[in-house]
Scaffold this motif. Structure first.
Motif, PDB file in Angstrom:
ATOM      1  N   GLU A 158      -2.299   2.746  -3.991  1.00 19.89           N
ATOM      2  CA  GLU A 158      -3.740   2.897  -3.993  1.00 19.89           C
ATOM      3  C   GLU A 158      -4.338   2.267  -2.716  1.00 19.89           C
ATOM      4  N   ASP A 159      -3.853   1.060  -2.425  1.00 23.63           N
ATOM      5  CA  ASP A 159      -4.322   0.392  -1.205  1.00 23.63           C
ATOM      6  C   ASP A 159      -3.800   1.081   0.043  1.00 23.63           C
ATOM      7  N   LEU A 160      -2.503   1.399   0.004  1.00 23.13           N
ATOM      8  CA  LEU A 160      -1.862   1.969   1.189  1.00 23.13           C
ATOM      9  C   LEU A 160      -2.519   3.272   1.606  1.00 23.13           C
ATOM     10  N   GLU A 161      -2.941   4.030   0.621  1.00 19.12           N
ATOM     11  CA  GLU A 161      -3.577   5.309   0.958  1.00 19.12           C
ATOM     12  C   GLU A 161      -4.874   5.095   1.744  1.00 19.12           C
ATOM     13  N   ARG A 162      -5.455   3.938   1.552  1.00 24.00           N
ATOM     14  CA  ARG A 162      -6.653   3.619   2.336  1.00 24.00           C
ATOM     15  C   ARG A 162      -6.266   2.832   3.583  1.00 24.00           C
ATOM     16  N   ASN A 163      -4.984   2.885   3.960  1.00 27.61           N
ATOM     17  CA  ASN A 163      -4.445   2.200   5.130  1.00 27.61           C
ATOM     18  C   ASN A 163      -4.626   0.689   5.064  1.00 27.61           C
ATOM     19  N   VAL A 164      -4.647   0.159   3.882  1.00 29.29           N
ATOM     20  CA  VAL A 164      -4.749  -1.291   3.728  1.00 29.29           C
ATOM     21  C   VAL A 164      -3.422  -1.782   3.177  1.00 29.29           C
ATOM     22  N   ILE A 165      -2.873  -2.799   3.799  1.00 30.02           N
ATOM     23  CA  ILE A 165      -1.646  -3.370   3.240  1.00 30.02           C
ATOM     24  C   ILE A 165      -2.055  -4.378   2.178  1.00 30.02           C
ATOM     25  N   PRO A 166      -1.596  -4.196   0.969  1.00 33.31           N
ATOM     26  CA  PRO A 166      -2.011  -5.099  -0.112  1.00 33.31           C
ATOM     27  C   PRO A 166      -1.648  -6.541   0.225  1.00 33.31           C
ATOM     28  N   THR A 167      -2.454  -7.458  -0.195  1.00 32.29           N
ATOM     29  CA  THR A 167      -2.176  -8.870   0.097  1.00 32.29           C
ATOM     30  C   THR A 167      -0.950  -9.319  -0.696  1.00 32.29           C
TER      31      THR A 167
END
Lengths: 691, 328
Positions: free
Chosen positions: A512-521
């Motif tokens: 879910e995070d990765l799809e928004r180009n965010v690496i989960p904490t």
């Protein structure tokens, strides 16, 4: 003989022409001379005649010689001499003729004798054959007599030993000294035994009659008692009805569980086994789990009745006639069940058989497993009666915080249960008979039926206690082992399902995070620096085909670790002008097998593990150097991606320090003959990278 | 789980050597494992080689995840250069024992108090006086007496770690990460000559760096390459005579053997060339980068090429690869 008669004929001619008048006397003389000659011929020795013959011939030859001599000399007086000699020759010829006649006579006599002898032999032979035939006939008659079957031979008699022991003594005593060879004795014995048999049978018939009567009496007794019990039923029901308000008042759900249990009794055997075990498991281990029997009760009751009435016929042994009978029977059932079908009674028999084969039991079990604050999965187990398999269809209730496509995909209905056990995709029927059954009704592979029927995972059969290999063995033993198998597997499978659901949810949250180009904490316990300059710039779904087509994945494909059923993503990590493409292969049993990364760096040309040792080292650091505990499910993928960013930083900073300012902590930029880069993290101070 | 991607898939072989008898191949990898292959058996077996035959007959781990940088064969021992120390194993131990223990150890004299121990990148033996030369990660080359295992001389001159060494007639040549090729008198440890290939336009490749990965020598010629192109230098005049036209991204193996040049590195091919630069033979390699190529004529002709792959290519006639060994 012929010559003789012709000679006689010619003689008769002479007689008729020369001397027709004085016939009587002439005939007598002729006859006499013949008789005389015959006698003479028989009397004279052959050898002497032969000698005479030779001599005569010699003389004639001599005379002919002399004549020719005289002729050549050609003297006039020779003529006389020639005449004389000619006469001599003629005389000699007469003699020859005589000899000839005698010879003929001599020949005729033995011939006649031979003929009479032959006749005699023939008649004797004929007589002999007549006698032979008569003898054969008598022998066959004799045999026929022997083969005659008497009626008593078909009667089964008490064996001799038993007879001698059991029969009264007055019958048996003369047979104690029984001699095998005494035919009369044998016959008497037989008669005695027959008599004894008759007595016995009369006795037994009497007994049978008595027992029959007794049975009738008991039957009457039973019906009487039954009637009494039947009357008791409604009475009890009214009592139950009366207690209902009390039950409700006390808050007991006896009824509900009762109804459920009643429904359970209508379940097919294997589902019942599963229901019993899973319900027990639910009560003891996991109260959040929900187990339900769904389906139409009436239909199930009807089904059960039909099943009871229908004689159990082994499908495999059906002859064509039986098959037809069965088809008709099923048509009747259809008629009673659904009136609509009446008009189309004449269905295509193949279609009918297809329908019959794919019949599903009206009841099925729904198990709902849920993760706290997360998704829940509803697994429906249905039983296909004729195919003898349990199919599974699942629906996942995805929580509202998961919205991304990739994230929803890993939680999609069927995706969650895939490869719960390694290699089990649920597409091929675990029952070896299925493919033959399908072929018989003209259906293709089982795989094509999956969307319609549901998945046939191996574990689904196990929790229902179905074991195809042991089916043939003793029924009693099978029941026990089936129960045991179901019991042990239910716990195992349910735990795995829950684990899988948890890890999938963890994965989905990360995606879910990765799809928004965010690496989960990452949690604080994970030893990785949090400050990277490289960043994830793209994350998209990919496919097995894309993976195969990319050149740099070749060596990984050779390892036989990548399957079309895995989940593929393409990630891009960028720092300034350099960008790193990574295929991410997530195995179905994430995180037991960690995701596999395959990298390709675009910086001063395309670099990958096929042409650059450092990229190879990078892949090793990301793919291998992890300890993969289950608790890692929540962050494993994120950690790998973070690690990927760090590795890219290190690669660029060590490769081209003038362009990329150092951000990561490392001591030596390269070391050893292989000039390896410091991709290994050491938790010293703030964290240092070494080789 | 068996089918998990494991680190063996990413294994790299840095060093190889033959046993004194020549029948076995000894291989050291980056995970600290020494593997032994029964080479003579495999060569004689011909075409009927199964997967089982390709794996080592014996292997033992010296120290987990410490790379084995160099190997050397002496009559009695296998000499192993790892990180910070040189170990000696008897051959019997090497061939048979699953947990071999070293019969002796030489610690690298470590003047600096760094917590990173120096790699022993290359080992060379001078058999006459039984002297062992070791090219180390602390920028020095050391010589040791193999009998006493005492340090004799220290060759100081490189400004970065030393990649490679070669020895001929009391002459020692070393190549380092700093891009220098230094010539030493092997007895006195005095530097007698020096070339800097990365400064010559003809051979330098700035994008790959100055480092020298391989050196070779005979009576008249010096061969070197690394970041700079592989080139042949005249020993007395120290001028470039041939630049070899091979397509590589760095040389790690360079050797003069009779009238031929052997070269390998980050390239899919292993090259054999003549002195004037003609490529005689190209052998495709399994490894991305070739780190080691060794050969022998007796008891049978063999060329073994290994590098960043768990697979080792074996050529029994030096011309084409006819056998592949595998570490896993």
């Amino acid at each position: 003989m012929v010559k003789e008669s012709s000679r006689e004929g010619s003689l008769k001619k002479k007689r008729k022409t020369a001397a027709a008048a004085d016939s009587e006397t002439d005939v007598d003389i002729y006859k006499k001379s013949i008789e005389f000659e015959e006698k003479e011929a028989l009397a004279r020795p052959n050898d002497a005649d032969a000698q005479i013959y030779f001599n005569t011939c010699k003389e004639i030859r001599q005379l002919f010689g002399e004549i020719s001599e005289l002729k050549t000399k050609n003297n006039p007086d020779n003529k006389m001499k020639i005449m004389e000699k000619t006469t001599d020759v003629c005389l000699l010829l007469v003699l020859l003729k005589k000899l000839n006649r005698m010879e003929k006579v001599r020949l005729v006599f033995p011939k006649e004798q031979l003929a009479t002898e032959k006749q005699k032999v023939d008649s004797i032979n004929l007589q002999y054959q007549n006698l032979l035939y008569e003898a054969n006939h008598l022998i066959s008659e004799y045999r026929k007599c022997f083969q005659f079957k008497s009626k008593d031979e078909h009667i089964e008699l008490v064996p001799v030993d038993e007879f001698l022991l059991e029969a009264p003594e007055n019958l048996t005593k003369k047979f104690f000294k029984f001699d095998e060879n005494d035919e009369m004795m044998k016959h008497e014995l037989r008669l005695a035994r027959l008599e004894w048999e008759l007595q016995q049978r009369i006795h037994l018939a009497d007994m049978c009659k008595k027992l029959e009567e007794e049975k009738k009496k008991l039957e009457a007794d039973i019906t009487e008692r039954k009637n009494k019990l039947d009357k008791l039923g409604p009475l009890l029901a009214t009592v139950m009805e009366a207690t209902k308000p009390v039950q409700e008042h006390l808050g007991l759900h006896i009824d509900k569980t009762l109804a459920e249990h009643k429904l359970a009794s209508l379940l097919p055997n294997s589902l019942y086994l599963f229901y019993a075990n899973i319900d027990a498991y639910r009560q003891v281990n996991d109260k959040s789990m929900n187990v339900e029997i769904v389906g139409d009760q009436d239909e199930a009751i009807q089904w059960k009745e039909v099943e009871l009435n229908e004689p159990v016929v082994e499908e495999d042994d059906l002859s064509d006639a039986e098959q037809e009978a069965e088809a008709q029977e099923s048509e009747e059932i259809v008629e009673t069940k659904k009136r609509r079908h009446r008009k189309s009674v004449h269905v295509d028999p193949l279609e009918e058989r297809k329908r019959k084969l794919l019949q599903v039991h009206p009841l099925s079990i729904e198990v709902t497993v849920s993760v706290k604050d997360g998704p829940s999965i509803k697994i429906k187990f249905s039983y296909y009666v004729k195919l003898e398999i349990v199919t599974v269809s699942a629906t996942v209730d995805i929580p509202s915080n998961i919205t991304g496509n990739a994230a929803r995909e890993v939680l999609s209905n069927e995706n969650v249960l895939i490869e719960l056990v390694e290699g089990d995709f649920g597409l091929e029927s675990p029952n070896p008979c299925t493919s033959y059954q399908l072929k018989r009704v003209g259906l293709g592979s089982f795989q094509s039926l999956v969307p319609e029927l549901g998945y046939v995972y191996g574990w689904a059969q196990k929790v229902c206690g179905i074991d195809y290999l042991n089916k043939q063995t003793n029924k009693f033993v099978t029941k026990q082992t089936a129960d045991h198998m179901s019991q042990t597997n239910v716990e195992l499978v349910m735990k795995t399902v829950k684990k899988r659901l948890k890890s999938r949810y963890a994965l989905a949250k990360q995606l879910e995070d990765l799809e928004r180009n965010v690496i989960p904490t990452l949690p604080a316990t994970v030893d990785l620096p949090r400050t990277t300059i490289s960043s994830l710039t793209k994350w998209s779904s990919s496919t097995y085909q894309d993976f195969c087509q990319a050149k740099f994945t070749e060596s990984l494909l050779e390892t036989d670790l990548i399957f079309p059923n895995d989940i593929f993503y393409l990630a891009t990590v960028t720092r300034d002008s350099a960008n790193l493409q990574a295929f991410v292969v997530i195995k179905n049993d994430y995180p037991v097998a960690p995701p596999i990364f395959s990298l390709s760096l675009n910086y001063k040309g395309a670099k990958n593990s096929q042409n650059d040792d450092n990229i190879r080292d990078m892949e090793r650091a990301i793919n291998v150097d992890w300890n993969h505990e289950f608790s890692n499910a929540n962050w494993l993928l994120s950690a790998q991606i973070t690690s990927l960013c760090v590795c890219l930083d290190i690669y660029l900073e060590t490769d081209d320090p003038s362009t990329f300012q150092q951000n990561t902590m490392y001591i030596k930029s390269s070391c050893g003959r292989n000039r390896r880069k410091p991709f290994k993290f050491r938790n010293i101070g703030v964290g240092v990278y070494t080789q | 789980m068996v089918n998990k991607l494991n680190k063996r898939f990413y294994n790299t072989v840095l060093s190889q050597t033959f046993t004194p008898c020549g029948n076995y191949l000894v291989v050291g990898d980056i995970y600290g494992t020494i593997s032994i292959f029964h080479l003579s058996k495999l060569v004689n077996q011909g075409s009927t080689i199964t997967r089982q035959d390709q794996i080592p007959t014996n292997s033992f781990t010296i120290k987990e995840d410490i790379q084995i940088n160099s190997l050397l064969t002496t009559k009695s021992h296998l000499v192993v250069g790892t990180v910070g120390e040189i170990l000696g194993y008897t051959w019997k131990n090497v061939k048979l024992s699953k947990k071999a223990t070293p019969s002796w150890t030489i610690e690298i004299p470590n003047a600096k108090d760094s917590f990173e121990k120096p790699d022993v990148n290359c080992l060379v033996l001078e058999p006459e006086n039984n002297v062992l030369f070791a090219a180390c990660g602390d920028n020095n080359v050391y010589s040791f007496n193999l009998e006493t295992r005492k340090n004799i001389k220290t060759f100081k001159g490189h400004k970065n770690y030393v990649h490679c060494l070669t020895h001929l007639n009391n002459k020692l040549i070393s190549g380092g990460e700093d891009g220098l090729v230094l010539m030493w008198d092997a007895r006195t440890a005095a530097a007698v000559g020096k070339i800097e290939p990365y400064t010559r336009d003809k051979v330098s490749r700035p994008e790959l760096g100055p480092w020298i990965g391989g050196v070779g020598i005979n009576d008249d010629w010096l061969l070197c390459g690394g970041g700079p192109r592989l080139s042949l230098w005249h020993l007395r005049s120290l001028n470039i005579s041939t630049v070899f036209p091979i397509d590589d991204k760095g040389i790690h193996v360079a050797e003069i053997f009779h009238d031929k040049i052997f070269a390998g590195g980050r390239s899919p091919l292993f090259y054999q060339m003549s002195f004037n630069g003609d490529i005689v033979i190209e052998i495709p390699t399994a490894a991305v980068t070739t780190y080691s190529a060794i050969h022998q004529d007796e008891p049978f002709q063999t060329l073994c090429i290994a590098g960043s792959s768990p697979k080792i290519d074996v050529c029994s006639n030096f011309i084409y690869k006819n056998l592949q060994l595998s570490l896993c």
